[in-house]
Design a protein around this motif. Sequence first.
Motif, PDB file in Angstrom:
ATOM      1  N   ILE A 170      38.880 -49.227  41.141  1.00 27.59           N
ATOM      2  CA  ILE A 170      39.853 -49.150  42.228  1.00 27.59           C
ATOM      3  C   ILE A 170      40.117 -47.686  42.544  1.00 27.59           C
ATOM      4  N   SER A 171      40.159 -47.363  43.821  1.00 26.44           N
ATOM      5  CA  SER A 171      40.459 -46.000  44.234  1.00 26.44           C
ATOM      6  C   SER A 171      41.385 -46.024  45.449  1.00 26.44           C
ATOM      7  N   LEU A 172      42.559 -45.422  45.310  1.00 29.75           N
ATOM      8  CA  LEU A 172      43.474 -45.215  46.423  1.00 29.75           C
ATOM      9  C   LEU A 172      43.466 -43.740  46.766  1.00 29.75           C
ATOM     10  N   SER A 173      43.308 -43.429  48.043  1.00 34.16           N
ATOM     11  CA  SER A 173      43.249 -42.034  48.470  1.00 34.16           C
ATOM     12  C   SER A 173      44.112 -41.833  49.709  1.00 34.16           C
ATOM     13  N   GLY A 174      45.163 -41.036  49.562  1.00 35.71           N
ATOM     14  CA  GLY A 174      46.032 -40.715  50.683  1.00 35.71           C
ATOM     15  C   GLY A 174      46.728 -41.916  51.303  1.00 35.71           C
ATOM     16  N   ILE A 175      47.080 -42.892  50.477  1.00 36.05           N
ATOM     17  CA  ILE A 175      47.654 -44.141  50.997  1.00 36.05           C
ATOM     18  C   ILE A 175      49.095 -43.924  51.463  1.00 36.05           C
ATOM     19  N   THR A 176      49.346 -44.290  52.716  1.00 36.29           N
ATOM     20  CA  THR A 176      50.710 -44.307  53.242  1.00 36.29           C
ATOM     21  C   THR A 176      51.003 -45.708  53.770  1.00 36.29           C
ATOM     22  N   LYS A 177      52.300 -46.034  53.813  1.00 37.62           N
ATOM     23  CA  LYS A 177      52.728 -47.297  54.401  1.00 37.62           C
ATOM     24  C   LYS A 177      54.063 -47.081  55.086  1.00 37.62           C
ATOM     25  N   THR A 178      54.107 -47.378  56.386  1.00 38.40           N
ATOM     26  CA  THR A 178      55.324 -47.244  57.171  1.00 38.40           C
ATOM     27  C   THR A 178      55.687 -48.589  57.758  1.00 38.40           C
ATOM     28  N   TYR A 179      56.938 -48.977  57.593  1.00 35.90           N
ATOM     29  CA  TYR A 179      57.459 -50.209  58.186  1.00 35.90           C
ATOM     30  C   TYR A 179      58.360 -49.842  59.369  1.00 35.90           C
ATOM     31  N   GLY A 180      58.239 -50.595  60.450  1.00 36.08           N
ATOM     32  CA  GLY A 180      59.076 -50.350  61.615  1.00 36.08           C
ATOM     33  C   GLY A 180      58.561 -49.191  62.449  1.00 36.08           C
ATOM     34  N   ILE A 222      41.600 -46.251  39.121  1.00 39.63           N
ATOM     35  CA  ILE A 222      41.731 -47.181  37.996  1.00 39.63           C
ATOM     36  C   ILE A 222      40.347 -47.640  37.593  1.00 39.63           C
ATOM     37  N   ASP A 223      39.999 -47.429  36.337  1.00 38.83           N
ATOM     38  CA  ASP A 223      38.686 -47.826  35.838  1.00 38.83           C
ATOM     39  C   ASP A 223      38.682 -49.289  35.426  1.00 38.83           C
ATOM     40  N   SER A 224      37.512 -49.874  35.434  1.00 41.06           N
ATOM     41  CA  SER A 224      37.349 -51.244  34.965  1.00 41.06           C
ATOM     42  C   SER A 224      37.789 -51.352  33.511  1.00 41.06           C
ATOM     43  N   GLY A 225      38.593 -52.361  33.205  1.00 46.36           N
ATOM     44  CA  GLY A 225      39.069 -52.577  31.845  1.00 46.36           C
ATOM     45  C   GLY A 225      40.347 -51.859  31.495  1.00 46.36           C
ATOM     46  N   ASP A 226      40.911 -51.117  32.442  1.00 45.92           N
ATOM     47  CA  ASP A 226      42.156 -50.399  32.170  1.00 45.92           C
ATOM     48  C   ASP A 226      43.337 -51.376  32.177  1.00 45.92           C
ATOM     49  N   PHE A 227      44.472 -50.931  31.655  1.00 48.88           N
ATOM     50  CA  PHE A 227      45.719 -51.702  31.643  1.00 48.88           C
ATOM     51  C   PHE A 227      46.813 -50.746  32.093  1.00 48.88           C
ATOM     52  N   LEU A 228      47.270 -50.941  33.321  1.00 56.23           N
ATOM     53  CA  LEU A 228      48.187 -50.010  33.974  1.00 56.23           C
ATOM     54  C   LEU A 228      49.540 -50.661  34.186  1.00 56.23           C
ATOM     55  N   ALA A 229      50.598 -49.993  33.732  1.00 55.01           N
ATOM     56  CA  ALA A 229      51.967 -50.418  34.032  1.00 55.01           C
ATOM     57  C   ALA A 229      52.500 -49.551  35.164  1.00 55.01           C
ATOM     58  N   PRO A 288      38.704 -63.539  37.178  1.00 55.73           N
ATOM     59  CA  PRO A 288      38.874 -62.370  38.048  1.00 55.73           C
ATOM     60  C   PRO A 288      38.592 -61.071  37.299  1.00 55.73           C
ATOM     61  N   GLU A 289      38.255 -60.052  38.047  1.00 54.63           N
ATOM     62  CA  GLU A 289      38.082 -58.734  37.437  1.00 54.63           C
ATOM     63  C   GLU A 289      39.423 -58.033  37.258  1.00 54.63           C
ATOM     64  N   VAL A 290      40.394 -58.380  38.110  1.00 52.37           N
ATOM     65  CA  VAL A 290      41.694 -57.715  38.074  1.00 52.37           C
ATOM     66  C   VAL A 290      42.795 -58.765  38.012  1.00 52.37           C
ATOM     67  N   LEU A 291      43.742 -58.561  37.092  1.00 51.48           N
ATOM     68  CA  LEU A 291      44.933 -59.404  36.994  1.00 51.48           C
ATOM     69  C   LEU A 291      46.130 -58.578  37.432  1.00 51.48           C
ATOM     70  N   GLY A 348      38.047 -58.053  28.920  1.00 50.71           N
ATOM     71  CA  GLY A 348      37.782 -56.908  29.780  1.00 50.71           C
ATOM     72  C   GLY A 348      38.425 -56.984  31.150  1.00 50.71           C
ATOM     73  N   ILE A 349      39.438 -57.844  31.301  1.00 51.71           N
ATOM     74  CA  ILE A 349      40.116 -57.962  32.590  1.00 51.71           C
ATOM     75  C   ILE A 349      40.994 -56.729  32.803  1.00 51.71           C
ATOM     76  N   THR A 350      40.868 -56.108  33.955  1.00 50.51           N
ATOM     77  CA  THR A 350      41.716 -54.985  34.326  1.00 50.51           C
ATOM     78  C   THR A 350      43.097 -55.524  34.683  1.00 50.51           C
ATOM     79  N   VAL A 351      44.144 -54.960  34.089  1.00 48.56           N
ATOM     80  CA  VAL A 351      45.498 -55.464  34.290  1.00 48.56           C
ATOM     81  C   VAL A 351      46.341 -54.411  35.004  1.00 48.56           C
ATOM     82  N   LEU A 352      46.985 -54.820  36.095  1.00 46.36           N
ATOM     83  CA  LEU A 352      47.940 -53.989  36.822  1.00 46.36           C
ATOM     84  C   LEU A 352      49.273 -54.719  36.781  1.00 46.36           C
ATOM     85  N   MET A 353      50.283 -54.110  36.175  1.00 46.51           N
ATOM     86  CA  MET A 353      51.547 -54.801  35.914  1.00 46.51           C
ATOM     87  C   MET A 353      52.740 -53.985  36.396  1.00 46.51           C
TER      88      MET A 353
END
Length: 234
Positions: free
Chosen positions: A7-17, A33-40, A165-168, A197-202
């Motif tokens: 997973i790669s996020l680059s310069g991500i912005t989000k504007t509502y309204g 985020i690399d495959s197999g990582d566990f990110l909180a 899944p590859e990502v949880l 080996g499931i990548t976890v984003l929590m």
Amino acid sequence: MSASPLISLSGITKTYGRGHAAFQALKGIDLEIDSGDFLAIMGPSGSGKSTTMNILGCLDTPTSGSYRLKDVQVERLERSQRALLRRHCLGFVFQGFNLLPRTTALENVELPLIYRGEPASSRHEAARAALAQVGLKGWESHTPAELSGGQQQRVAIARAIVTRPEVLLADEPTGNLDTRTSREIMELIVSLNEKLGITVLMVTHEPDIAAYARRVVHFVDGFLESDERKREIL
């Protein structure tokens, strides 16, 4: 040469309204985020962590920036294409379990496979295997009302992993559970990460729950304030 990140996020912005009512929830997020990582993912309310999770889960799109998942440029996909990516690559676990109340544990776990059009025989086999993986062998015919909170969350986790899944993506997975049950659920999630080996984003508000992750990122006011690796991959 090292492999590219899952997973790669680059310069991500989000504007509502728009105009005077515009609110910028994300202000240029860079994250790999690399495959197999566990990110909180941590941060106060309004910090941007939930918006980031929605983008990572293909439930929302950024206003600007690049999101790559398995070398797919996600923000360029149509809604139907993002749905397919979710269906085949991502699993979701929520604080409120989100189980269908009048259906059995087995039927709840089968739901993602029904959406994928898999035949009944293979659905039953895969759902039983997923329930066994989360420690619920023999509980297939029980409805949510017949299960404890911890057991309901185990059913929800089985439903999330039945598609392999590859990502949880887990949004406050222990938020409705007591301390002992929270520990059991987190040990299960760690096991899925380390053994399958499931990548976890929590997302979590609780430092003791974040401590189970290998890496903790903190969001503040739409920025990624810190990124700390807690422990090396075993």
